[in-house]
Design an enzyme around this catalytic site. Structure first.
Site, mmCIF file in Angstrom:
data_model
loop_
_atom_site.group_PDB
_atom_site.id
_atom_site.type_symbol
_atom_site.label_atom_id
_atom_site.label_comp_id
_atom_site.label_asym_id
_atom_site.label_seq_id
_atom_site.Cartn_x
_atom_site.Cartn_y
_atom_site.Cartn_z
ATOM 1 N N LYS A 52 60.567 110.842 65.619
ATOM 2 C CA LYS A 52 58.862 110.484 65.041
ATOM 3 C C LYS A 52 58.043 110.570 66.035
ATOM 4 C CE LYS A 52 59.162 105.343 65.474
ATOM 5 N NZ LYS A 52 58.962 104.011 64.903
ATOM 6 N N TYR B 220 33.383 108.208 88.729
ATOM 7 C CA TYR B 220 32.593 107.604 88.140
ATOM 8 C C TYR B 220 32.475 106.054 88.468
ATOM 9 C CZ TYR B 220 32.127 111.515 84.606
ATOM 10 O OH TYR B 220 32.211 112.508 84.158
#
Length: 386
Positions: A43, A270
């Site tokens: 999965k 940033y």
């Protein structure tokens, strides 16, 4: 470290070692008694490793069945030519029954209305739809309650379009030694299966062991084990670490795209959460960011490997890039630190020389588990199979 060609369009990728995957699969298969099947869980695109390529490698190494989380994941395997049984580890929306029948996918079932709709779709197509009855033995996630399981089977077993191919539950604490909740879940599941058998009904393949259960609870192997994270060389918990030697399958790598010597006091990224503290500090840029699975919470709190050495990541991690720093004066008298250059390989997870950064190390820094780490990296980065 063996350096391989990086993608032409972006200097960031994940390496998937299929040989290690096959060896892990074989190692788990050998833990099972003869006749016990192994369902390999692929999965979430095989936990970020690539479902189709991994399923083919697992098949060659002894997989008997596969498990996925969604109908779409199952269809992908079928369209790629995977013919082994495929279980959907949930009860999908009733609107999916035609697709399930068309692609011979087995859903988990815990509601009569869904099961009967599936049976009608199968009968209309002139076939029989297989399903697995999922029992909620105590995890309180999905499944029919033990007290209602026999009633559900009686309510749907008359349908000629349905066949119960398996009965399962899922443990919440299989990794905890001598755990009371595990014992309670196992007892409830065993009693449920026995009640179904006593009523003259077939349980199909009985299975409950996940990766830690497979390693720590051989008494619960029953007809089949569902092995997931361990196949990819990652431990499900600290308690399983010594149970079986595993080889990590995924490495995450990139290449340096820019190198500068900023002035003392210059800010990086940033918010300028890192400032260059002294002269002769290189700041290098790497084209991986939080959109690729490198969580922003790791900013200023992780290392990378370059040339077999650990170097600290600096500044806030950006969406598509991050920076790291190199002190080229560090230990110059006894062990000089070489400069880095554009094109140098940077390892975020994996080995470089004698150093290694694991998914577990990154998970600890993030306060999460290795499952999430590899799944996140597999979402956008190109996979290179080695």
């Amino acid at each position: 470290m063996v350096v391989i060609a990086s993608p032409d369009d972006r200097w960031s990728w994940i390496e998937i070692d299929l040989s290690a995957l096959r060896r892990n699969t074989t190692a788990f298969k050998r833990r099972l008694e003869r006749g016990v099947q192994m369902m390999c869980v692929v999965k979430a695109d095989a936990y970020g490793h690539g479902a189709v390529r991994c399923a083919n490698a697992m098949h060659a190494a002894g997989a008997d069945q596969f498990a996925v989380a969604t109908v779409r994941e199952g269809v992908e395997l079928r369209r790629a030519g995977i013919e082994l049984p495929i279980l959907i580890l949930s009860q999908p929306p009733v609107e999916s029954v035609q697709t399930l029948v068309e692609h011979d996918l087995m859903p988990c079932v815990f509601e009569a209305d869904f099961a009967l709709a599936l049976g009608e779709a199968a009968a209309a197509a002139g076939t029989v739809a297989k399903y697995h009855l999922i029992v909620d033995s105590g995890m309180t996630r999905i499944g029919v309650l033990p007290a209602d399981a026999l009633e559900l089977r009686r309510a749907i077993d008359f349908h000629r379009g349905l066949e119960c191919a398996g009965t399962l539950t899922h443990f919440a604490t299989a990794d905890v030694p001598d755990d009371r909740d595990f014992a309670l879940q196992l007892n409830r599941f065993h009693s449920t299966c026995q009640a179904i058998r006593d009523a003259g009904l077939d349980c199909g393949l009985v299975h409950c062991d996940n990766t830690p259960g497979t390693l720590l609870h051989p008494e619960c192997h029953f007809d089949m084990c569902r092995v997931g994270i361990g196949l990819y060389g990652l431990d499900a918990a600290e308690t399983t670490r010594s149970a079986l030697a595993l080889e990590p399958v995924m490495s995450v790598r990139s290449r340096v795209t820019r190198v500068v010597y900023p002035e003392v006091g210059a800010g990086v990224g940033y918010g300028m959460t890192y400032r260059v503290p002294k002269r002769n500090i290189q700041v290098a840029t790497v084209p991986i960011g939080y959109a690729d699975g490198l969580s922003r919470t790791l900013s200023n709190n992780m290392d990378v490997l370059v040339g077999g050495r650990r170097q600290p990541q600096v500044g806030n991690i950006c969406m598509d890039q991050f920076m790291f720093a190199v002190d080229v004066n560090a230990n110059r008298t006894c062990c000089p630190v070489p400069e880095v250059h554009v094109g140098d390989v940077v390892t975020l997870i994996g080995a470089d020389g004698n150093e290694q950064i694991s998914a577990d190390e990154m998970a600890r820094l993030r306060g999460t588990i290795n499952y999430e780490i590899v799944c996140n990296f597999g979402q956008r980065l190109e996979k290179i199979y080695v």
